[in-house]
Design an enzyme around this catalytic site. Structure first.
Site, PDB file in Angstrom:
ATOM      1  N   SER A   6       0.820  -1.210   0.000  1.00  0.00           N
ATOM      2  CA  SER A   6       0.000   0.000   0.000  1.00  0.00           C
ATOM      3  C   SER A   6       0.855   1.261   0.000  1.00  0.00           C
ATOM      4  CB  SER A   6      -0.913   0.014   1.228  1.00  0.00           C
ATOM      5  OG  SER A   6      -1.691  -1.149   1.284  1.00  0.00           O
TER       6      SER A   6
HETATM    7  N1  SAH Z   1      -0.718  -4.443   3.911  1.00  0.00           N
HETATM    8  C1  SAH Z   1      -0.188  -5.028   2.706  1.00  0.00           C
HETATM    9  C2  SAH Z   1      -1.243  -4.957   1.619  1.00  0.00           C
HETATM   10  C3  SAH Z   1      -1.114  -6.053   0.647  1.00  0.00           C
HETATM   11  S1  SAH Z   1      -2.424  -6.040  -0.542  1.00  0.00           S
HETATM   12  C4  SAH Z   1       1.036  -4.277   2.258  1.00  0.00           C
HETATM   13  O1  SAH Z   1       1.062  -3.051   2.382  1.00  0.00           O
HETATM   14  O2  SAH Z   1       1.959  -4.909   1.743  1.00  0.00           O
HETATM   15  C5  SAH Z   1      -3.684  -6.971   0.321  1.00  0.00           C
HETATM   16  C6  SAH Z   1      -3.313  -8.364   0.744  1.00  0.00           C
HETATM   17  O3  SAH Z   1      -4.507  -8.982   1.226  1.00  0.00           O
HETATM   18  C7  SAH Z   1      -2.799  -9.242  -0.368  1.00  0.00           C
HETATM   19  O4  SAH Z   1      -1.549  -9.764  -0.001  1.00  0.00           O
HETATM   20  C8  SAH Z   1      -3.849 -10.344  -0.492  1.00  0.00           C
HETATM   21  O5  SAH Z   1      -3.318 -11.601  -0.825  1.00  0.00           O
HETATM   22  C9  SAH Z   1      -4.444 -10.358   0.888  1.00  0.00           C
HETATM   23  N2  SAH Z   1      -5.796 -10.926   0.982  1.00  0.00           N
HETATM   24  C10 SAH Z   1      -6.834 -10.771   0.128  1.00  0.00           C
HETATM   25  N3  SAH Z   1      -7.907 -11.473   0.557  1.00  0.00           N
HETATM   26  C11 SAH Z   1      -7.535 -12.082   1.718  1.00  0.00           C
HETATM   27  C12 SAH Z   1      -8.197 -12.962   2.622  1.00  0.00           C
HETATM   28  N4  SAH Z   1      -9.456 -13.369   2.452  1.00  0.00           N
HETATM   29  N5  SAH Z   1      -7.511 -13.386   3.706  1.00  0.00           N
HETATM   30  C13 SAH Z   1      -6.221 -13.014   3.906  1.00  0.00           C
HETATM   31  N6  SAH Z   1      -5.541 -12.190   3.073  1.00  0.00           N
HETATM   32  C14 SAH Z   1      -6.187 -11.730   1.989  1.00  0.00           C
END
Ligand code: SAH
Length: 213
Positions: free
Chosen positions: A61
């Site tokens: 993000s």
């Molecule tokens: N906070 C992270 C954001 C990554 S993007 C950063 O800044 O790096 C969002 C993440 O949520 C992704 O890695 C995706 O795989 C995860 N995600 C999506 N649906 C999910 C679910 N049902 N349970 C766990 N993780 C999930």
């Protein structure tokens, strides 16, 4: 590490201009090296205020969004936090500096493993992370004082509401597509009553049911 101090100071100044006023949040952004969480090809851009690609089609993000959502949680060192969507682990590391312990769930095993290596490299010891489906929360560890979701669901997942402690706060993006997503803050008061604020329009990757193959 490419912990470029001049770029970092510029980023902190930009976050202040954008309305991040919580000094604990700003100092966490200053202290957690984002370059450690960014893939090598993008490392020279780690301190720009932009989202960047990580593995499995996901994104780390934008620093502003990380700071904004963290600020919404009004954290302190007594709080037990649940994060859904570990991704790169950057947001997790920011939360870990400002709370007692962070439980984080990611549906991609490879992302989780890379994030855990970064936590180890930075000697962060108050994070417990696992592969799982964030729609279910983490019932064995509930209740949580704070919950942060970093992927957008169409509706607020009920399990997460159920796992929120009294006096608790959830911050999460909700909305069907990228044109209608907003950050919501849901607060549960001492008596258990919920209230909801619709805040910033955003664009997050979708929250997907189930663990990834
Ligand atoms: N906070 C992270 C954001 C990554 S993007 C950063 O800044 O790096 C969002 C993440 O949520 C992704 O890695 C995706 O795989 C995860 N995600 C999506 N649906 C999910 C679910 N049902 N349970 C766990 N993780 C999930």
């Amino acid at each position: 590490m490419n912990d470029n101090p001049a770029q970092k100071i510029r980023l902190i100044m930009e976050l202040r201009r954008q309305g991040i006023s919580n000094t604990d949040v700003l100092s966490a952004v200053e202290r957690v090296p984002r370059d450690v969480f960014v893939p090598p090809t993008f490392r020279d851009r780690a301190y720009e205020n932009i989202a960047l690609p990580i593995a499995s089609g996901q994104t780390i993000s934008q620093p502003y969004i990380v700071a904004y959502m963290t600020q919404l949680l009004n954290l302190d060192k007594r709080r037990k936090v649940l994060e859904i969507g570990t991704g790169s682990g950057y947001q997790t590391a920011i939360l870990a500096r400002l709370s007692r312990r962070v439980y984080s769930i990611e549906r991609y095993r490879n992302l989780l493993e890379t994030a855990e290596k970064a936590f180890e490299e930075l000697k962060i010891t108050n994070i417990t992370a696992r592969v799982g489906d964030g729609y279910k929360g983490w019932p064995e560890q509930a209740p949580f004082d704070r919950i942060l979701v970093t992927a957008a669901a169409e509706e607020v997942p009920q399990a997460l509401i159920d796992q929120l402690a009294p006096d608790g706060i959830i911050a999460l993006p909700v909305g069907r597509d990228s044109t209608s997503q907003h950050i919501l803050r849901i607060t549960r008061d001492e008596a258990g009553n919920l209230s909801e604020e619709v805040l910033l329009p955003v664009r997050f990757v979708p929250m997907v049911q189930g663990v990834a193959e």
